[in-house]
Enzyme design. Structure first.
Site, mmCIF file in Angstrom:
data_model
loop_
_atom_site.group_PDB
_atom_site.id
_atom_site.type_symbol
_atom_site.label_atom_id
_atom_site.label_comp_id
_atom_site.label_asym_id
_atom_site.label_seq_id
_atom_site.Cartn_x
_atom_site.Cartn_y
_atom_site.Cartn_z
ATOM 1 C CE LYS A 271 -18.052 -14.250 -56.476
ATOM 2 N NZ LYS A 271 -18.128 -13.901 -57.850
ATOM 3 C CB CYS B 212 -18.323 -8.779 -65.064
ATOM 4 S SG CYS B 212 -17.494 -10.261 -64.460
ATOM 5 C CG HIS C 271 -15.389 -9.410 -60.920
ATOM 6 N ND1 HIS C 271 -15.028 -10.221 -61.963
ATOM 7 C CD2 HIS C 271 -14.495 -9.651 -59.931
ATOM 8 C CE1 HIS C 271 -13.951 -10.913 -61.629
ATOM 9 N NE2 HIS C 271 -13.610 -10.594 -60.399
ATOM 10 C CG HIS D 226 -6.314 -16.714 -52.403
ATOM 11 N ND1 HIS D 226 -6.438 -15.498 -51.787
ATOM 12 C CD2 HIS D 226 -6.762 -16.536 -53.665
ATOM 13 C CE1 HIS D 226 -6.917 -14.617 -52.641
ATOM 14 N NE2 HIS D 226 -7.135 -15.223 -53.794
ATOM 15 C CG HIS E 80 -9.773 -15.003 -50.035
ATOM 16 N ND1 HIS E 80 -9.999 -16.247 -50.559
ATOM 17 C CD2 HIS E 80 -9.953 -14.126 -51.058
ATOM 18 C CE1 HIS E 80 -10.305 -16.142 -51.826
ATOM 19 N NE2 HIS E 80 -10.280 -14.861 -52.171
ATOM 20 C CE LYS F 118 -10.411 -6.366 -50.770
ATOM 21 N NZ LYS F 118 -9.703 -5.533 -51.701
ATOM 22 C CB CYS G 62 -14.465 -7.804 -66.682
ATOM 23 S SG CYS G 62 -14.540 -7.988 -64.886
ATOM 24 C CB CYS H 162 -12.512 -11.359 -65.645
ATOM 25 S SG CYS H 162 -14.098 -11.763 -64.943
HETATM 26 N N1 MSP Z 1 -4.095 -14.831 -61.095
HETATM 27 C C1 MSP Z 1 -5.145 -15.675 -61.501
HETATM 28 C C2 MSP Z 1 -4.637 -17.072 -61.776
HETATM 29 C C3 MSP Z 1 -3.556 -17.160 -62.806
HETATM 30 S S1 MSP Z 1 -2.969 -18.770 -62.971
HETATM 31 C C4 MSP Z 1 -1.989 -18.730 -64.314
HETATM 32 C C5 MSP Z 1 -6.218 -15.732 -60.416
HETATM 33 N N2 MSP Z 1 -5.837 -15.384 -59.192
HETATM 34 S S2 MSP Z 1 -6.818 -15.286 -57.917
HETATM 35 O O1 MSP Z 1 -5.975 -14.855 -56.853
HETATM 36 O O2 MSP Z 1 -7.916 -14.468 -58.232
HETATM 37 O O3 MSP Z 1 -7.383 -16.694 -57.663
HETATM 38 C C6 MSP Z 1 -6.576 -17.790 -57.457
HETATM 39 C C7 MSP Z 1 -7.331 -19.038 -57.073
HETATM 40 O O4 MSP Z 1 -8.090 -18.840 -55.884
HETATM 41 C C8 MSP Z 1 -8.302 -19.513 -58.147
HETATM 42 O O5 MSP Z 1 -8.135 -20.900 -58.365
HETATM 43 C C9 MSP Z 1 -9.643 -19.265 -57.535
HETATM 44 O O6 MSP Z 1 -10.600 -20.179 -57.976
HETATM 45 C C10 MSP Z 1 -9.332 -19.466 -56.067
HETATM 46 N N3 MSP Z 1 -10.370 -18.879 -55.259
HETATM 47 C C11 MSP Z 1 -10.719 -17.564 -55.152
HETATM 48 N N4 MSP Z 1 -11.844 -17.488 -54.380
HETATM 49 C C12 MSP Z 1 -12.242 -18.721 -53.999
HETATM 50 C C13 MSP Z 1 -13.209 -19.230 -53.134
HETATM 51 N N5 MSP Z 1 -14.102 -18.478 -52.547
HETATM 52 N N6 MSP Z 1 -13.196 -20.566 -52.885
HETATM 53 C C14 MSP Z 1 -12.236 -21.404 -53.405
HETATM 54 N N7 MSP Z 1 -11.301 -20.934 -54.208
HETATM 55 C C15 MSP Z 1 -11.376 -19.647 -54.670
HETATM 56 O O7 MSP Z 1 -7.328 -16.104 -60.721
#
Ligand code: MSP
Length: 656
Positions: free
Chosen positions: A311, A159, A162, A37, A34, A314, A142, A145
């Protein structure tokens, strides 16, 4: 008057080049990529491309995090085996990045055999040192997390991230003696002020370490979770997903003796979102210390994108798909918006309207317009070519100076992990050239033989400055800037950093017919207001307040309050009270605003401040100066004090 270019070229060639290794978090493959990411990955890509431009030897790692309970649960829901499930979603991430112009050097998967071997080697090392032990444990887990939570972290039993209740587990598990590293880590954090950026995240970690640090549970019994990396010293357990995932940053380089490891590890920077601060700022340095690896050089932490004020989730149905946004805005404009509108470290709001407003303001009206009009006027008046530069005056020298300094300023912002500031500065530089063109009115010189040299000088200067902007914007918008280089008659390769300087454009270069690089876009009506359906209920007015002159909410809403950045300020001639400021509201031009503050502030004191501006006040003339808005001051019986906006808020942002 002629200008010494050599002096300028020299001024920003003094930085020693460096080695730069940067990572994104590896993404969980339980759901599709999304916009959050995409932001993490784009920001890392842009920082890498800038470092490359500055001459650094860079390495950019990204990848996917494929073990753990939530992956197993998602695979089960989809009715497929975990391996097939992770293969599919990992591919989706990997294939998406090039569509967003992300140019990574390596894509790691935690299911790669090399990674698994590295995790096992490090676990064995720490186990042999006597820092891993088995104990009976109970705790609240959780799945979202993928970690145990302390009771104190819960909000109404849920949590906080979440909003789901954690699961209770009681089982035997292996623990890493993380508590032994508490004092060391606290000291490191206190000593090394720039280790975690922005600094408030460092404070958060220091605060967290004021309570006793617990040992870290690093295993899951296979009877509960079989999808993971076997513990090398007990095959009845798999490795806890975070212990496995964090090690990707070293395993990817071939730890312990890979060539890449030796070269890049001492320069490792991690980009992460604020939700994974604890795992990266606490677990990770303790793990590295125990394994005998040097700790990372810097952790850079960004905020979150919220969508229309909420936030992303889904269940709310507001998850933004980066590919759909790219189709609407264009890839490079999307990259620009994401970097420009999020003050690094802060949360930011994502709406299509905001993206389009930024696009129209910065890209269509400001930079795109500059490029179009300077190319068109040059083509029309100089046989389709870059005109010759005649004698230059103060205006040209001032502009060149602010550009030379501007390039340095942008470099400083990038090296300080403030890409939003760099882009704000670039937009300001662009608006300075547009203002220069407006002031010089080259169109009034067209067709007059005596004005031809001056016309050439103005247009050469505008094109030359546009070329610098193209050079600076290349790491953010690589495809668009390649088109821009073509339209300036340049070679398609990126402009080397030492050539991003005034005076390099060659007169006589042929200029192809321009096509607008950023055609203006319309805001769709569907996104106009997110809160329209929240109608307020009427309340009784207290008797003592009956005669009061109330302002209806709709009337208040008519006022456009915005954050502005005072770029320069001067005294108004023949007035003791008035100051005239040039205020940046991110509109592609500066506003001139007169304030009655000269008795309380010098122009220097107001310059460079972030302020609150009433932006839709009808323009007036005061002592011969046009004023297009009002800067807000508190007025304590005639004593004015400036109301400042926080440093981190971008100019142009609405105040409510
Ligand atoms: N798998 C773990 C990271 C392990 S690193 C050794 C993880 N994955 S994640 O897919 O949930 O998130 C990855 C990144 O996406 C994180 O840095 C997270 O902060 C970022 N984002 C997820 N949602 C976000 C927003 N809404 N806005 C900006 N970044 C966000 O955590």
């Amino acid at each position: 008057m002629f200008f010494d270019f050599a002096e300028i070229i020299h001024s920003y060639s003094t930085r020693m080049t460096d080695t730069f290794y940067i990572t994104t978090p590896i993404y969980y493959v339980n759901s599709h990529p999304h916009i959050g990411h995409a932001y993490t990955t784009i920001v890392t890509d842009v920082l890498t491309r800038f470092r490359k431009l500055f001459g650094d030897d860079t390495y950019f790692l990204t990848g996917t995090d494929e073990h753990g309970q939530k992956i197993v649960e998602s695979a089960a829901k989809a009715g497929v085996e975990p391996q097939a499930f992770v293969d599919e979603i990992s591919r989706e991430f990997r294939e998406m990045w090039p569509h967003l112009h992300i140019d990574f050097d390596q894509f790691i998967r935690t299911t790669d055999p090399e990674h698994k071997a590295c995790v096992q080697q490090i676990l064995q090392k720490i186990y042999d040192q006597g820092e891993i032990y088995l104990k009976e444990y109970e705790g609240l887990y959780c799945v979202g997390c993928e970690r145990f939570l302390d009771e104190a972290e819960l909000e109404d039993g849920n949590c906080p991230d979440h909003q789901t209740p954690p699961e209770f587990y009681q089982e035997q598990n292996y623990f890493f003696k993380m508590s032994a590293y508490q004092d060391w880590l606290l000291e490191e954090l206190k000593q090394n002020e720039s280790w975690i950026y922005p600094g408030r995240y460092r404070n958060e970690l220091i605060q967290f370490l004021k309570a006793p640090l617990q040992d870290l549970c690093i295993s899951r019994p296979k009877s509960r979770l079989a999808w993971g990396i076997d513990l090398p010293f007990d095959k009845n357990f798999v490795t806890y997903v975070w212990f496995d995932a964090l090690l990707n940053y070293a395993s990817a380089l071939g730890w312990p003796e890979g060539e890449k490891y030796t070269k890049y590890w001492p320069h490792v920077h991690h980009t992460i979102g604020k939700d994974i601060l604890k795992t990266h700022g606490i677990y990770w340095p303790c793990m590295l210390k125990a394994a005998g690896l040097p700790v990372f050089k810097k952790l850079v932490v960004h905020g979150h994108w919220v969508v229309g004020g909420s936030k992303m989730s889904k269940s709310l149905g507001n998850v933004v798909d980066p590919l759909a946004m790219k189709d609407q805005l264009g890839v490079d404009a999307l990259r620009y918006f994401l970097l420009r509108d999020m003050s690094f470290g802060e949360d930011s709001n994502f709406t299509e309207d905001l993206a389009i407003t930024r696009y129209n303001g910065d890209l269509a009206n400001n930079f795109g317009n500059l490029l179009n009009r300077s190319i068109s006027m040059s083509r029309n008046n100089f046989e389709g070519c870059v005109p010759p530069l005649g004698e230059v005056g103060e205006l040209e020298i001032d502009l060149r100076n602010s550009f030379s300094k501007g390039v340095e300023t942008c470099q400083e912002y990038i090296l300080a992990f403030q890409p939003h500031r760099a882009l704000e500065h670039i937009a300001w530089l662009s608006s300075q050239v547009n203002k220069y063109i407006d002031n010089c009115k080259p169109w009034s010189l067209a067709g007059q033989p005596e004005g031809r040299e001056r016309l050439g000088t103005i247009l050469y200067t505008a094109l030359d400055m546009a070329r610098i902007l193209v050079g600076l914007l290349d790491p953010v918008m690589p495809e668009k800037m390649c088109e821009a280089r073509k339209s300036l008659g340049l070679v398609t390769e990126a402009i080397p950093f030492e050539k991003i300087t005034p005076g390099v454009l060659v007169a006589g270069t042929e200029l192809p017919e321009p096509t607008p690089l950023f055609p203006k876009m319309k805001i769709s009506a569907k996104n106009e207001s997110v809160v329209k359906d929240q109608l307020p209920e009427k309340i009784e007015i207290k008797p003592e307040e009956k005669g009061k002159e109330w302002l209806a909410f709709d009337d208040f809403q008519k006022m456009e309050l915005k954050v502005g950045h005072i770029r320069s300020c001067r005294k108004v001639e023949k007035s003791n009270k008035l100051l005239c400021s040039e205020v940046d509201l991110a509109e592609g031009r500066m506003r001139s605003i007169v304030s009655g503050a000269a008795e309380f502030y010098t122009p220097e004191e107001l310059t460079d401040r972030r302020v609150l501006v009433v932006a839709n006040l009808k323009p007036v003339k005061l002592m011969g100066e046009v004023s297009e808005g009002m800067i807000l001051f508190s007025d304590d019986n005639g004593k004015l004090v400036l109301i400042e906006a926080p440093e981190d808020v971008n100019p142009g942002v609405t105040v409510r």
